[in-house]
Design a protein around this motif. Sequence first.
Motif, short mmCIF file in Angstrom:
data_model
loop_
_atom_site.label_atom_id
_atom_site.label_comp_id
_atom_site.label_asym_id
_atom_site.label_seq_id
_atom_site.Cartn_x
_atom_site.Cartn_y
_atom_site.Cartn_z
N LEU A 1 -16.27 -20.67 58.39
CA LEU A 1 -16.04 -20.54 56.96
C LEU A 1 -15.66 -19.10 56.59
O LEU A 1 -14.81 -18.87 55.73
N PRO B 1 -15.83 -24.64 47.81
CA PRO B 1 -15.94 -23.88 49.05
C PRO B 1 -14.62 -23.26 49.51
O PRO B 1 -14.62 -22.18 50.10
N PRO C 1 -12.35 -26.01 52.90
CA PRO C 1 -11.98 -24.69 53.44
C PRO C 1 -11.15 -24.84 54.72
O PRO C 1 -11.61 -25.45 55.69
N LEU D 1 -12.33 -24.35 58.47
CA LEU D 1 -13.09 -25.34 59.24
C LEU D 1 -12.21 -26.10 60.21
O LEU D 1 -12.66 -26.53 61.27
N VAL E 1 -24.85 -21.82 53.86
CA VAL E 1 -24.58 -22.96 54.73
C VAL E 1 -25.90 -23.42 55.34
O VAL E 1 -26.56 -22.67 56.06
N ALA F 1 -14.39 -19.39 50.29
CA ALA F 1 -14.21 -18.95 51.67
C ALA F 1 -12.93 -18.15 51.87
O ALA F 1 -12.79 -17.43 52.87
#
Lengths: 390, 390
Positions: free
Chosen positions: B242, B127, B105, B108, B191, B131
Amino acid sequence: MPDRLPFDHLDEHLARAAWSRLAEPDDRAANRLVATLGAGPALDWLLHANRGLFPAVPAQPPRGDWRTAVARWTPRLADLDPRRELDVIARRGGDLILPGSPAWPAGLDELGESAPMCLWVIGARDPATLAASSVALVGSRASTAYGERVTTDLAMGMADKSITVVSGGAYGIDAAAHRATLSVHGPALAVMAGGLDRYYPNGNSQLLAQVAATGAVVAEVPPGTAPMRTRFLSRNRLIAALARATVVVEAAWRSGALSTAAKAAELLRPVGAVPGPVTSAASAGCHRLLRESDAICVTDAAEVAELVQPVGTALPEEPVVAAGLLDDLDPEQARVLDALPARGEAVFGAVVRSAGLDEVSVRAALGFLELAGRVTRDGSGWRRVRVRRG
Amino acid sequence: MPDRLPFDHLDEHLARAAWSRLAEPDDRAANRLVATLGAGPALDWLLHANRGLFPAVPAQPPRGDWRTAVARWTPRLADLDPRRELDVIARRGGDLILPGSPAWPAGLDELGESAPMCLWVIGARDPATLAASSVALVGSRASTAYGERVTTDLAMGMADKSITVVSGGAYGIDAAAHRATLSVHGPALAVMAGGLDRYYPNGNSQLLAQVAATGAVVAEVPPGTAPMRTRFLSRNRLIAALARATVVVEAAWRSGALSTAAKAAELLRPVGAVPGPVTSAASAGCHRLLRESDAICVTDAAEVAELVQPVGTALPEEPVVAAGLLDDLDPEQARVLDALPARGEAVFGAVVRSAGLDEVSVRAALGFLELAGRVTRDGSGWRRVRVRRG
């Protein structure tokens, strides 16, 4: 139509009382005429204009022309009798206050051409003193038990700080604000949309009489004026201008209280909004204020007082909460305490690996925690000391 | 201490997996070393440093010196075995994702030197995709029925718009968010603060397995890592990074959820706070956010969606409210209608005086109102037409 008026129209009290009858609240043309000529000469001018003569005015009306304004004021000219209205207010123990008088709340002048012509008052205290330190608590007539409870808490908190609670005397939040203020003998100020010959709404007349008996009830319209919808909106600007800050406690998505808040914001006064459940339509207007305006979220009396008192004079107390387990530790100490198992013990090397810190730091942290009575060691390892929580 | 590592440490997956074990989350010195040398060479460097040799690093550590950092990482060097951890995650159907991979993602990376070394993932969807359009719904473990109800409404609303709901898998608000999302087959992302070898807390393990089965569960720490308090705080920065926006649904005055909000604000992501009763301690943190930060007051799914979708793509519907009696009238028409008595009729002159408008305007307004079916006249006067309200 009269050629001359049946009263001494050059008497400032009578002339302004007359204008408060002739023109609806917030009539900027009337305000400009009176500001330009004086209240008495403005009446002279109106009589002339009414006969088709339009003496030159050294100003333009804010909207339209003077002819339209005259046509608007003329229908009320025939019955004009401010002495009678002053008699009515006097019989009720009240008075008429003019701009510039010591009893005149200075905040009203910030309305500029929307300022009231005068203030009809029934009260034990003068509006200027009451308004000097004040907050408006306003909201829906259709209030909930939640809204009324919060209003009561806030109003009592204001009384405690000798801050006047200003409101509109309506059912619901307004009434709760007045009632709570009176219950603890706090300073109260009610602003009416209609004339003070009778208190509206009827069901609150006793409550409003009590407000008058210890604080004051005011209106910009003379006795005998009915409280019409449009006058409630005009009245709201007075609430906003009288109070140092306005707090909306509970208001539906479209609520008159939002107009008070908007006016207060326009006057650069602080606006507070009390949040409530998002599932309550009665709080939707407050949430709208929080979303769409600069309104400040207020949740208790201390936060409301902050709106009206300079920062520093009223320090809000931090809500009392249970101290967290790691609260008084620095980050490394917290991490080391955290690394100890909840039950049982751990050897030093295991604490080091679990904490992810170097040995020197872990040893220092364990030393601190031991001195603080948070950890203990025996021959083989370290364990937490159970903390008895309040 | 080992002279060499028992795995191919120049394999990027193994090297980053090793670093995710050696360094605690958000260890900026580790991040800087890895960014400067590469993950594998950084392990080489650590082995040398561990033997007292400190090869020159073309960078300074963010805090302290490299010696302290080495002392922090060294205790975990002996047991280092990233292959075993990759096996564990693989057996659970998961994977390790590295920065730069298509499944990584992009949000991040905005964490800069606080970005995770890697992402351990168990999930049906990657992810990055999850996201891309997402909102974090976070809040207290000690939630109320109110908070859970609102969370459920918001989560279902997000699912309806195909917006991923990101949360932390904890009891209370987090669990309500995941549960509601799954109930309507919406995209979910959890998470974790600990390793994915087991889902924490135990009571939510089935729920989290369902999140993994349709969305994804991620962690930056390797399997076998216990969820410690300090790791929950580090985890919160991942949630903030995220999700496109973070909404705190219910949070006490001091709540970990506030750290997620603070991090999101730091990343310039929109932060929303759901108001609640001021009498509820469980909403005090939300109100604190509204007061003390730039958090936006959000009360329904449409307002939450506005945080993550460009304005215009998601137009919030105006709440349905009963139209006011005067809503579709211009100010003069409203004033004239207002001037008519509630019951009975009024002659034209009385309407003019009561409205405070000139005759021409009153005649025009009455004409409009008559055409609109709002007023009617007979020989002697005007009266309101009763409107049947819905």
